[in-house]
Write a protein that holds these residues in place. Structure first.
Motif, PDB file in Angstrom:
ATOM      1  N   ALA A  32       0.836  -1.218   0.004  1.00 23.29           N
ATOM      2  CA  ALA A  32       0.049   0.097  -0.021  1.00 23.29           C
ATOM      3  C   ALA A  32       0.807   1.309  -0.269  1.00 23.29           C
ATOM      4  O   ALA A  32       0.530   2.153  -0.527  1.00 23.29           O
ATOM      5  CB  ALA A  32      -0.878  -0.067   1.152  1.00 23.29           C
ATOM      6  N   MET A  33       2.258   1.415   0.750  1.00 24.84           N
ATOM      7  CA  MET A  33       2.850   2.333   0.653  1.00 24.84           C
ATOM      8  C   MET A  33       3.501   2.490  -0.742  1.00 24.84           C
ATOM      9  O   MET A  33       3.720   3.738  -1.038  1.00 24.84           O
ATOM     10  CB  MET A  33       4.036   2.059   1.788  1.00 24.84           C
ATOM     11  N   ARG A  34       3.871   1.453  -1.315  1.00 23.92           N
ATOM     12  CA  ARG A  34       4.513   1.445  -2.816  1.00 23.92           C
ATOM     13  C   ARG A  34       3.434   2.073  -3.758  1.00 23.92           C
ATOM     14  O   ARG A  34       3.735   2.808  -4.505  1.00 23.92           O
ATOM     15  CB  ARG A  34       5.120   0.230  -3.293  1.00 23.92           C
ATOM     16  N   GLU A  35       2.354   1.710  -3.603  1.00 23.08           N
ATOM     17  CA  GLU A  35       1.567   1.881  -4.694  1.00 23.08           C
ATOM     18  C   GLU A  35       1.077   3.549  -4.463  1.00 23.08           C
ATOM     19  O   GLU A  35       0.498   4.126  -5.490  1.00 23.08           O
ATOM     20  CB  GLU A  35      -0.062   1.105  -4.391  1.00 23.08           C
ATOM     21  N   ALA A  36       1.192   4.010  -3.353  1.00 29.31           N
ATOM     22  CA  ALA A  36       0.570   5.501  -2.976  1.00 29.31           C
ATOM     23  C   ALA A  36       1.643   6.380  -3.896  1.00 29.31           C
ATOM     24  O   ALA A  36       1.282   7.465  -4.356  1.00 29.31           O
ATOM     25  CB  ALA A  36       1.005   5.544  -1.621  1.00 29.31           C
ATOM     26  N   LYS A  37       3.013   6.051  -4.044  1.00 20.49           N
ATOM     27  CA  LYS A  37       3.724   7.101  -5.006  1.00 20.49           C
ATOM     28  C   LYS A  37       3.146   6.718  -6.353  1.00 20.49           C
ATOM     29  O   LYS A  37       3.081   7.685  -7.177  1.00 20.49           O
ATOM     30  CB  LYS A  37       5.043   6.501  -4.745  1.00 20.49           C
ATOM     31  N   SER A  38       3.170   5.339  -6.829  1.00 22.48           N
ATOM     32  CA  SER A  38       2.594   5.204  -8.194  1.00 22.48           C
ATOM     33  C   SER A  38       1.392   6.137  -8.557  1.00 22.48           C
ATOM     34  O   SER A  38       1.266   6.508  -9.599  1.00 22.48           O
ATOM     35  CB  SER A  38       2.439   3.678  -8.215  1.00 22.48           C
ATOM     36  N   LEU A  39       0.455   6.184  -7.522  1.00 24.08           N
ATOM     37  CA  LEU A  39      -1.036   6.770  -7.825  1.00 24.08           C
ATOM     38  C   LEU A  39      -0.957   8.240  -7.654  1.00 24.08           C
ATOM     39  O   LEU A  39      -1.874   9.012  -7.984  1.00 24.08           O
ATOM     40  CB  LEU A  39      -1.935   6.186  -6.760  1.00 24.08           C
ATOM     41  N   GLY A  40       0.179   8.695  -7.318  1.00 23.76           N
ATOM     42  CA  GLY A  40       0.612  10.234  -7.198  1.00 23.76           C
ATOM     43  C   GLY A  40       0.235  10.831  -5.655  1.00 23.76           C
ATOM     44  O   GLY A  40      -0.005  11.978  -5.623  1.00 23.76           O
ATOM     45  N   TYR A  41       0.024  10.056  -4.698  1.00 22.77           N
ATOM     46  CA  TYR A  41       0.017  10.632  -3.392  1.00 22.77           C
ATOM     47  C   TYR A  41       1.330  11.312  -3.102  1.00 22.77           C
ATOM     48  O   TYR A  41       2.430  11.035  -3.387  1.00 22.77           O
ATOM     49  CB  TYR A  41      -0.387   9.657  -2.285  1.00 22.77           C
TER      50      TYR A  41
END
Length: 272
Positions: A50-59
């Motif tokens: 969930a932390m890794r996906e956060a940056k990918s999604l633009g958070y």
């Protein structure tokens, strides 16, 4: 030649300092979007994934919940029991980190991870992942014993280990505990939940009394009048519980500095 070289080095130092200052979570102009418990719209909450996906999604930031295992290892988990998010049962603090690692987090609602084993992460593992993308970290102080100097010290040490401390803040609504943490760690950044029973002007003044602090205001209490007062005050603040894209756009237009969400996908907002 030496004089020119010295000038270049000094100029380089100034530029580095400017970059560092621009990354300070208390000094930014654009609206930051925080992924509550990580990007759990695409990956299980409070996991490395969930932390890794956060940056990918633009958070721009993530919020995490930290607890301590039976054998003294900090790990991520929101609930007071293992039942909802894992194949285990009972209070997570009663298990050793090895026992917690043997459990599997429920991935049934996440197609990308449905056939993969996702583990409960240690706080160290999560922060290591977060550090790769330079995300801001909101550490929820309602979990764990923040009155315990050893626990707080371990949190601070992990954040410093991965150079994340300067872009982290602790949400500690209990003022006595918050002041104790600040006394022991004067360079930390703290926040607390604004209570409607209080006068917003009083909370604003309280923020100003700390070296580094911001106010956390629920979306329900973030009226135009409250936002106007917060903006005029010059303090940093965040509005949490924002799960409507149109509401986010409105808050962004009002120059709200930080917004926390469970459901808003920043990629979709940018593409609309």
């Amino acid at each position: 030649m030496k004089k020119i070289l010295g000038t270049l080095i000094a100029f380089s130092f100034v530029l580095t300092g400017c970059v560092s200052a621009s990354n300070n979570l208390l000094n930014h102009k654009e609206t930051y979007l925080v992924a509550h418990r990580g990007a759990h719209i695409v990956a299980p909450e409070n996991t490395v994934e969930a932390m890794r996906e956060a940056k990918s999604l633009g958070y721009n930031a993530v919020e995490v919940d930290v607890r301590t295992s039976k054998d003294g290892v900090n790990f991520l988990m929101h609930d007071d029991t293992l039942d909802r998010t894992t194949n285990g049962e009972g209070q997570p603090e009663r298990f050793t980190i090895k026992q917690l690692k043997e459990l599997s987090i429920d991935t049934s609602n996440y197609p990308k991870y449905k056939d993969k084993k996702v583990n409960i992460p240690t706080f160290d593992e999560a922060i290591k992942e977060i550090s790769k993308d330079k995300l801001i970290v909101n550490v929820d102080g309602s979990k764990g014993d923040w009155n315990d100097d050893k626990f707080v010290g371990s949190i601070v040490n992990t954040l410093k280990k991965y150079n994340v401390y300067d872009r982290s803040f602790f949400v500690l609504t209990n003022k006595k505990i918050r002041d104790k943490v600040v006394k022991n760690h004067p360079d930390c950044t703290v926040s607390w939940l604004y209570d409607s029973k209080n006068n917003i002007d009083d909370d604003i003044q309280q923020v100003k009394q700390y070296n580094k602090a911001l106010l956390s205001v629920s979306n329900d209490l973030a009226t135009n009048q409250v936002i106007e007062k917060l903006n005029k005050s010059g303090i940093m603040y965040q509005i949490y519980g924002v799960n409507d894209a149109e509401r986010f756009k409105k808050l962004k237009s009002l120059k709200v500095p930080i917004v926390e969400t469970d459901t808003i996908n920043p990629n979709k907002i940018q593409n609309n």
